[in-house]
Motif scaffolding. Structure first.
Motif, PDB file in Angstrom:
ATOM      1  N   SER A 271     -11.815  12.806 -10.621  1.00  0.00           N
ATOM      2  CA  SER A 271     -12.595  12.616  -9.389  1.00  0.00           C
ATOM      3  C   SER A 271     -11.801  11.845  -8.349  1.00  0.00           C
ATOM      4  O   SER A 271     -10.922  11.053  -8.673  1.00  0.00           O
ATOM      5  N   ALA A 272     -12.121  12.075  -7.092  1.00  0.00           N
ATOM      6  CA  ALA A 272     -11.420  11.404  -5.989  1.00  0.00           C
ATOM      7  C   ALA A 272     -12.192  10.170  -5.550  1.00  0.00           C
ATOM      8  O   ALA A 272     -13.416  10.110  -5.663  1.00  0.00           O
ATOM      9  N   ASP A 273     -11.471   9.159  -5.089  1.00  0.00           N
ATOM     10  CA  ASP A 273     -12.123   7.988  -4.516  1.00  0.00           C
ATOM     11  C   ASP A 273     -11.245   7.409  -3.419  1.00  0.00           C
ATOM     12  O   ASP A 273     -10.146   7.899  -3.171  1.00  0.00           O
ATOM     13  N   LYS A 274     -11.733   6.389  -2.755  1.00  0.00           N
ATOM     14  CA  LYS A 274     -10.972   5.753  -1.675  1.00  0.00           C
ATOM     15  C   LYS A 274     -10.625   4.318  -2.049  1.00  0.00           C
ATOM     16  O   LYS A 274     -10.809   3.388  -1.279  1.00  0.00           O
ATOM     17  N   HIS A 275     -10.113   4.169  -3.288  1.00  0.00           N
ATOM     18  CA  HIS A 275      -9.715   2.844  -3.765  1.00  0.00           C
ATOM     19  C   HIS A 275      -8.265   2.831  -4.241  1.00  0.00           C
ATOM     20  O   HIS A 275      -7.894   2.025  -5.091  1.00  0.00           O
ATOM     21  N   HIS A 276      -7.465   3.759  -3.717  1.00  0.00           N
ATOM     22  CA  HIS A 276      -6.052   3.762  -4.073  1.00  0.00           C
ATOM     23  C   HIS A 276      -5.352   2.585  -3.382  1.00  0.00           C
ATOM     24  O   HIS A 276      -5.927   1.891  -2.553  1.00  0.00           O
ATOM     25  N   MET A 277      -4.098   2.383  -3.734  1.00  0.00           N
ATOM     26  CA  MET A 277      -3.353   1.236  -3.226  1.00  0.00           C
ATOM     27  C   MET A 277      -3.368   1.175  -1.699  1.00  0.00           C
ATOM     28  O   MET A 277      -3.594   0.105  -1.114  1.00  0.00           O
ATOM     29  N   HIS A 278      -3.125   2.309  -1.053  1.00  0.00           N
ATOM     30  CA  HIS A 278      -3.100   2.300   0.416  1.00  0.00           C
ATOM     31  C   HIS A 278      -4.477   2.013   1.010  1.00  0.00           C
ATOM     32  O   HIS A 278      -4.584   1.338   2.035  1.00  0.00           O
ATOM     33  N   HIS A 279      -5.536   2.494   0.345  1.00  0.00           N
ATOM     34  CA  HIS A 279      -6.893   2.183   0.823  1.00  0.00           C
ATOM     35  C   HIS A 279      -7.176   0.682   0.725  1.00  0.00           C
ATOM     36  O   HIS A 279      -7.757   0.079   1.644  1.00  0.00           O
ATOM     37  N   ARG A 280      -6.774   0.073  -0.397  1.00  0.00           N
ATOM     38  CA  ARG A 280      -7.032  -1.352  -0.613  1.00  0.00           C
ATOM     39  C   ARG A 280      -6.275  -2.207   0.404  1.00  0.00           C
ATOM     40  O   ARG A 280      -6.814  -3.190   0.929  1.00  0.00           O
ATOM     41  N   LEU A 281      -5.033  -1.835   0.704  1.00  0.00           N
ATOM     42  CA  LEU A 281      -4.253  -2.604   1.679  1.00  0.00           C
ATOM     43  C   LEU A 281      -4.873  -2.505   3.072  1.00  0.00           C
ATOM     44  O   LEU A 281      -4.904  -3.482   3.818  1.00  0.00           O
ATOM     45  N   MET A 282      -5.384  -1.327   3.414  1.00  0.00           N
ATOM     46  CA  MET A 282      -6.031  -1.174   4.719  1.00  0.00           C
ATOM     47  C   MET A 282      -7.344  -1.939   4.780  1.00  0.00           C
ATOM     48  O   MET A 282      -7.716  -2.464   5.835  1.00  0.00           O
ATOM     49  N   THR A 283      -8.021  -2.039   3.637  1.00  0.00           N
ATOM     50  CA  THR A 283      -9.261  -2.827   3.568  1.00  0.00           C
ATOM     51  C   THR A 283      -8.981  -4.302   3.847  1.00  0.00           C
ATOM     52  O   THR A 283      -9.821  -5.017   4.394  1.00  0.00           O
TER      53      THR A 283
END
Length: 364
Positions: A271-283
């Protein structure tokens, strides 16, 4: 080294010229990325940029600067399966099972045509261990599929997967030329030719991107990185097996922790989510470009650490690995890659710090 330089320059020039043509082709055949909740883009983007890298790379090593066609031709056949799988997915999204079937076919082709099965491992204090086919073959297939998918997973921001691939491949090439006893210089020539092909594409792909790698490119780069690393790993030492894993620290870390995160959250692994490394850094407040540059920096640190292994003793390699794993876990927990409430090491370090503070207060 002269041929390496020629191949890099040729592939850069060709890639710069071919990419705008691939952009037009992408629009024409419907290989576009349409904005949705999962996407970062806000407008329709051509998403088949990897086709240009593929064409430039093989045109250069087969026709302009022929490099061991006995290796290049089977690699071309296998990579064509990967490209076809990616193109179909970019035009009309296919299921993970169909995608995996295409990658598995490509892996089996390159393994059997180029006899790439890992056959022997040298372990310190034990010696050489010959791996039977029933162990070596599945391990080799797993290696190709895992690295291919790990590069695909990090392809979430403009220029991210292409830049990380340049850093990883360049490090592999440097280690192959100066440190490892590889079978021939041909592999390094192919590695740097691929680097040049990606460099020519990167200006079009860096933020704000004019074209995306797409699954066509991300799967192709992952496949090529996995296969090119195997040419030096057929008869491996434990250290030479660790080196490419460290070089690919960013995509491998992101993949492992994505699987762990989904398992803990009782979600399907695919499954896909928006918690990958790049997502977390942008958060955490970084901009699109800043996030990509930070990940480039971390990938560069991994690469520099990988360069230490060939010149270190066994004890030194063990200590480097331990320090790397601890530092990596701290970084992962700081950005909340598994979850903001799942930071076991940082929690224990805080508890240890609190105890020290209490003991100091008691003494005073």
């Amino acid at each position: 080294m002269y041929q390496v330089l020629i191949n890099i320059l040729l592939s850069i020039a060709l890639s710069v010229g071919v990419t705008p043509l691939i952009k037009k082709l992408s629009y024409k055949i419907g290989a576009v990325d349409i904005p949705n909740k999962r996407r970062m883009n806000t407008e329709i983007m051509p998403s088949m940029g990897g086709l240009g890298i593929y064409l430039v790379f093989f045109f250069t090593i087969i026709f302009l600067q022929p490099v061991a066609n006995r290796i290049a031709i089977p690699m071309f056949i296998a990579a064509s399966f990967v490209i076809l799988t990616g193109m179909i997915d970019d035009i009309k999204e296919i299921s993970p099972k169909m995608k995996m079937a295409g990658l598995l076919a490509a892996a089996l082709i390159i393994i059997f045509l180029n006899d790439l099965t890992i056959a022997q491992v040298s372990v310190p204090f034990i010696g050489e261990i010959n791996l039977p086919m029933w162990i070596g073959l599945p391990f080799t297939i797993l290696w190709i599929l895992a690295i291919t998918n790990s590069i695909n997973l990090i392809d979430g921001l403009d220029g991210l997967a292409s830049g990380v691939s340049i850093i990883a491949l360049s490090t592999m090439g440097i280690i192959g030329v100066f440190f490892l006893d590889t079978n021939s210089f041909e592999t390094s020539i192919m590695i740097f030719t691929l680097v040049g092909s990606i460099i020519g594409f990167l200006p079009y792909n860096f933020n704000p991107a004019k074209i995306y790698l797409g699954d066509t490119g991300a799967l192709f780069l992952g496949f090529m990185i996995s296969v090119l690393s195997l040419y030096g790993l057929k008869n491996v030492t434990l250290i030479s097996l660790i080196i490419p894993i460290v070089i690919l620290g960013i995509p491998i870390t992101d993949t492992i922790y994505a699987m762990l995160r989904r398992k803990l959250n009782k979600m399907p692994i695919s499954s896909a989510d928006k918690h990958h490394m790049h997502h977390r850094l942008m958060t955490l407040g970084l901009t699109h470009r800043q996030t990509v540059l930070v990940i480039y920096l971390v990938a560069g640190i991994f690469s520099m650490i990988a360069l230490l292994y060939p010149i270190s003793t066994l004890l030194g390699s063990v200590l480097i690995t331990i320090a790397l794993l601890i530092g990596l876990e701290v970084f992962v927990e700081l950005i909340g890659l598994v979850g903001e409430d799942r930071r076991p090491l940082l929690k224990r370090l805080r508890q240890f710090g609190d105890k020290l503070n209490k003991n100091n207060k008691k003494k005073h």
